[in-house]
Design a protein around this motif. Structure first.
Motif, PDB file in Angstrom:
ATOM      1  N   MET A  45       5.667   6.884  -4.458  1.00  0.00           N
ATOM      2  CA  MET A  45       4.347   7.228  -3.923  1.00  0.00           C
ATOM      3  C   MET A  45       4.456   8.438  -3.004  1.00  0.00           C
ATOM      4  O   MET A  45       5.123   8.385  -1.973  1.00  0.00           O
ATOM      5  N   GLY A  49      -0.668   9.323  -1.836  1.00  0.00           N
ATOM      6  CA  GLY A  49      -0.863   8.049  -2.513  1.00  0.00           C
ATOM      7  C   GLY A  49      -0.831   8.117  -4.020  1.00  0.00           C
ATOM      8  O   GLY A  49      -1.231   7.170  -4.698  1.00  0.00           O
ATOM      9  N   ASN A  50      -0.346   9.238  -4.572  1.00  0.00           N
ATOM     10  CA  ASN A  50      -0.195   9.351  -6.022  1.00  0.00           C
ATOM     11  C   ASN A  50       1.126   8.729  -6.442  1.00  0.00           C
ATOM     12  O   ASN A  50       2.173   9.008  -5.845  1.00  0.00           O
ATOM     13  N   GLY A  51       1.099   7.914  -7.494  1.00  0.00           N
ATOM     14  CA  GLY A  51       2.318   7.285  -7.980  1.00  0.00           C
ATOM     15  C   GLY A  51       2.891   8.019  -9.175  1.00  0.00           C
ATOM     16  O   GLY A  51       2.146   8.408 -10.081  1.00  0.00           O
ATOM     17  N   ASP A 278       1.811  -2.229  -2.975  1.00  0.00           N
ATOM     18  CA  ASP A 278       2.270  -2.101  -4.365  1.00  0.00           C
ATOM     19  C   ASP A 278       1.314  -2.812  -5.330  1.00  0.00           C
ATOM     20  O   ASP A 278       0.974  -2.287  -6.394  1.00  0.00           O
ATOM     21  N   GLU A 280      -1.855  -3.521  -4.936  1.00  0.00           N
ATOM     22  CA  GLU A 280      -3.134  -2.817  -5.049  1.00  0.00           C
ATOM     23  C   GLU A 280      -3.033  -1.650  -6.029  1.00  0.00           C
ATOM     24  O   GLU A 280      -3.935  -1.427  -6.853  1.00  0.00           O
ATOM     25  N   HIS A 281      -1.944  -0.912  -5.952  1.00  0.00           N
ATOM     26  CA  HIS A 281      -1.765   0.243  -6.832  1.00  0.00           C
ATOM     27  C   HIS A 281      -1.746  -0.197  -8.295  1.00  0.00           C
ATOM     28  O   HIS A 281      -2.372   0.448  -9.156  1.00  0.00           O
ATOM     29  N   ARG A 284      -5.357  -1.477  -9.518  1.00  0.00           N
ATOM     30  CA  ARG A 284      -6.290  -0.389  -9.816  1.00  0.00           C
ATOM     31  C   ARG A 284      -6.141   0.071 -11.268  1.00  0.00           C
ATOM     32  O   ARG A 284      -7.136   0.295 -11.969  1.00  0.00           O
ATOM     33  N   HIS A 285      -4.895   0.219 -11.729  1.00  0.00           N
ATOM     34  CA  HIS A 285      -4.661   0.631 -13.123  1.00  0.00           C
ATOM     35  C   HIS A 285      -5.093  -0.462 -14.093  1.00  0.00           C
ATOM     36  O   HIS A 285      -5.611  -0.170 -15.183  1.00  0.00           O
ATOM     37  N   ASN A 425      -9.673   5.217  -2.352  1.00  0.00           N
ATOM     38  CA  ASN A 425      -8.722   6.321  -2.489  1.00  0.00           C
ATOM     39  C   ASN A 425      -7.943   6.588  -1.205  1.00  0.00           C
ATOM     40  O   ASN A 425      -7.211   7.575  -1.128  1.00  0.00           O
ATOM     41  N   ASN A 427      -4.836   6.130   1.204  1.00  0.00           N
ATOM     42  CA  ASN A 427      -3.432   5.816   0.944  1.00  0.00           C
ATOM     43  C   ASN A 427      -3.080   4.571   1.747  1.00  0.00           C
ATOM     44  O   ASN A 427      -2.790   4.647   2.939  1.00  0.00           O
TER      45      ASN A 427
END
Length: 638
Positions: A45, A49-51, A278, A280-281, A284-285, A425, A427
């Motif tokens: 990350m 906050g982009n993975g 982790d 949450e990320h 979202r997907h 959005n 982070n």
């Protein structure tokens, strides 16, 4: 998801590999028994906050697991947001797997394995980003913040008899401290190409026509499938429901729903802080995949539609002590739970967030879209103020404040804080890390050093009262509706003037150096990290302002065209003249005078960011007025 999903043996798929099962031999056996898992992806990350997401054949990992997990993989620093850290002449970044958290398998239900007939899976492993042997990513910052908080908080409690007495553990030993977090994910869904009718949406919101109503049709199916999939992944979903925004869909000639435009929320159980972010990320997907497969677009934008409720992501923070005898004690809860609002640690933690919020806010609200959400009238916080409730025994939930105490009188273990400003959005890693750093600042300077009554008085101080920690010329508590009880000038005078632009928000890192020191205590954040985050945030603000916001506003100005003919009244002429004056001010250049749009572009080129920020505020006000005037003008035309 595609119709064939219901025929797939989903119970036979592997969804999660728990952190306690990361033994290499076990992994080889487990993955060999699931040939549908074809790829592995290391998810590091960056500071925005982009993975990272890549497809590495799973066999590459299985052939040399020791090297894979000890060395990771390399990437170019230009592919991640690490401004001023991973530069063009020093771009090597290592993505190193994290063995101490849960891993999840991401399935592509549109791509089936021709041998097993199962969807192709990618094992997603949370990871750290390393540059020049230093961890420089969001996950590593949160991990360091958690470790420092646990160690320091434990030491403070162990050295204070008064704190142990408040918690009811005077003769007991603490084994460890658990930090728990949870987020509430709000989002909008719509059918592609459908345009928002802001007036209809606003009216529906005012009438509360959608909030908590029954979901229908495709939206219902997608939500139910999402929740069922979350169960399979072990996320322990609690509920999904409609939020306040949206309008009823229509049925087209083929009997299918169209013009879907609804706001939803999905919640799941809290967990430890790093795992929370982790999870949450990944979720979202999952939401995107399920709803997209049903022909629905999903947006996690904070304010996708002007004039209608935006999407928040209320973030919950808790601390619990596990004693050596196995019992657990909430560190925010006083032993006399019905007689006191909370413990000294609770008061100190909450005041730590409030005092230092100016340097937390840039992580919470870092985009133009996010700031558009934080405006009066939409149940989104607009200033730095908290609430406890009207009495310890009958706590209330004040939904107009920034951060407040959540207390269920029957369940002391659930006592926690709710930060209401984050959006989908934000982070989450950096939001949590900055909050815990500031909470620890309050604990270290107040807890055990002042009586509980002194801390409650400090928290409830009035403007001008002498203070021991909080700022003298500010107030921090209100049990009133902040939107209705105070005027805008009163809110600014009592609680501080909120930033109106991204630049005003992020420049707090320069305006409050003493509060920045709170973030970098224990080398959790570093000056290089904060500088990188600030630079990237300003860069994104400028690029979006120049390349998207101004362009969208230009289209708006062009679309506000004259529509009246001979059948007009004097009011139509007055309205049109006001509208046309605004159009010229915003967009039309002359030899002697430049438009607001042109001036913004010019100041960007001159790098006068303060003037760009001021001009953006002027532009926003005039665009808002233009839309209101044009709507009124059109309503008076036959």
């Amino acid at each position: 998801m595609p119709s064939e999903i219901k025929f797939l043996p989903l119970d036979n798929l592997l969804y999660v590999i728990k952190k306690e099962n990361h033994d290499f031999e076990y992994l080889k056996t487990l993955l060999s028994n699931h040939p549908e898992i074809k790829f592995v992806s290391l998810v590091g990350m960056d500071l925005k906050g982009n993975g990272t997401d890549e497809r590495i054949p799973i066999q590459s990992m299985l052939d040399d697991m020791e090297s894979f997990f000890s060395l990771g993989i390399q990437t170019d620093g230009s592919s991640v947001v690490l401004h001023n850290i991973a530069t063009l002449n020093d771009a090597k970044v290592i993505i190193l797997p994290d063995l101490k958290v849960n891993w999840h398998v991401d399935y592509n239900f549109g791509h089936l394995d021709h041998i097993t007939g199962l969807p192709i899976g990618t094992l997603r492993i949370p990871a750290f980003l390393i540059h020049n042997n230093k961890m420089v990513c969001s996950r590593s910052i949160l991990k360091k913040a958690v470790k420092r908080f646990k160690n320091n908080c434990l030491e403070i409690i162990e050295n204070s008899e008064s704190l142990k007495d408040e918690l009811g553990i005077k003769d007991k030993k603490i084994k460890t401290i658990h930090m728990t977090s949870a987020t509430e994910l709000e989002f909008w869904v719509q059918t592609p190409e459908d345009k928002a009718d802001e007036e209809k949406l606003s009216t529906s919101q005012t009438l509360k026509e959608q909030y908590w109503k029954r979901t229908e049709g495709t939206v219902r199916t997608a939500m139910e499938k999402t929740i069922l999939m979350m169960e399979k992944y072990g996320f322990e979903p609690e509920m999904g429901h409609k939020e306040v925004g949206g309008v009823r869909p229509q049925i087209n000639v083929s009997g299918k729903q169209s013009h879907i435009m609804e706001q939803l929320e999905i919640d799941w159980k809290y967990t430890n802080t790093l795992q929370c972010a982790d999870n949450e990320h990944f979720i979202r997907h999952l939401v995107l995949d399920v709803f997209n497969s049903h022909g629905l677009e999903v947006t996690f934008a904070a304010k996708p539609i002007e004039g209608v409720a935006g999407s928040g992501e209320h973030t919950h923070l808790g601390i619990m002590a596990e004693l050596e005898d196995g019992t657990k004690v909430n560190l925010f809860a006083h032993k006399n739970f019905k007689e006191e609002y909370m413990s000294s640690i609770g008061f100190s933690s909450l005041m730590g967030i409030l005092k230092n919020y100016e340097v937390i806010n840039p992580f919470v609200t870092s985009t133009n879209d996010a700031l558009n959400r934080l405006k009066p009238g939409f149940e989104a916080p607009v200033c730095i103020v908290s609430s406890l409730g009207h009495s310890p025994e009958f706590p209330s939930r004040n939904r107009s404040i920034l951060v407040g105490l959540i207390k269920d009188i029957e369940t002391p273990l659930s006592t926690r804080f709710e930060l209401r400003a984050p959006n989908p959005n934000s982070n989450t890693y950096l939001v949590l890390a900055s909050c815990y750093q500031c909470m620890l600042d309050g604990i270290s300077k107040l807890a055990g050093k002042y009586s509980l009554k002194q801390l409650e008085a400090e928290f409830s101080k009035k403007v001008g009262d002498e203070s021991i920690y909080l700022e003298k010329n500010r107030e921090y508590r209100s049990e009133f509706d902040v939107f209705e009880h105070y005027t805008e000038s009163e809110r600014s005078e009592l609680f501080g003037k909120p930033p109106a632009t991204v630049y005003e928000n992020v420049i707090a890192f320069d305006s409050y150096p003493e509060k920045v020191e709170t973030l970098i205590e224990g080398e959790v954040f570093t000056k290089a990290i904060i500088d990188s985050y600030k630079t990237s945030t300003i860069d994104m603000w400028i690029n979006e302002l120049r390349g998207r916001i101004i362009e969208d506003n230009m289209n708006l100005v062009r679309n506000c065209a004259k529509v009246h003919d001979d059948e007009i009244s004097d009011l139509d002429i007055v309205n049109w003249n006001r509208i046309n004056t605004l159009r010229w001010e915003l967009m039309k250049d002359s030899v002697d005078k430049k438009s607001i749009f042109t001036n913004i572009r010019s100041q960007i080129l001159l790098n006068d960011l303060n003037e760009v920020s001021n001009l953006q505020k002027i532009m926003s006000d005039k665009v808002k007025l233009l839309k209101e005037l044009y709507l009124a003008y059109k309503k008076n035309i036959f």
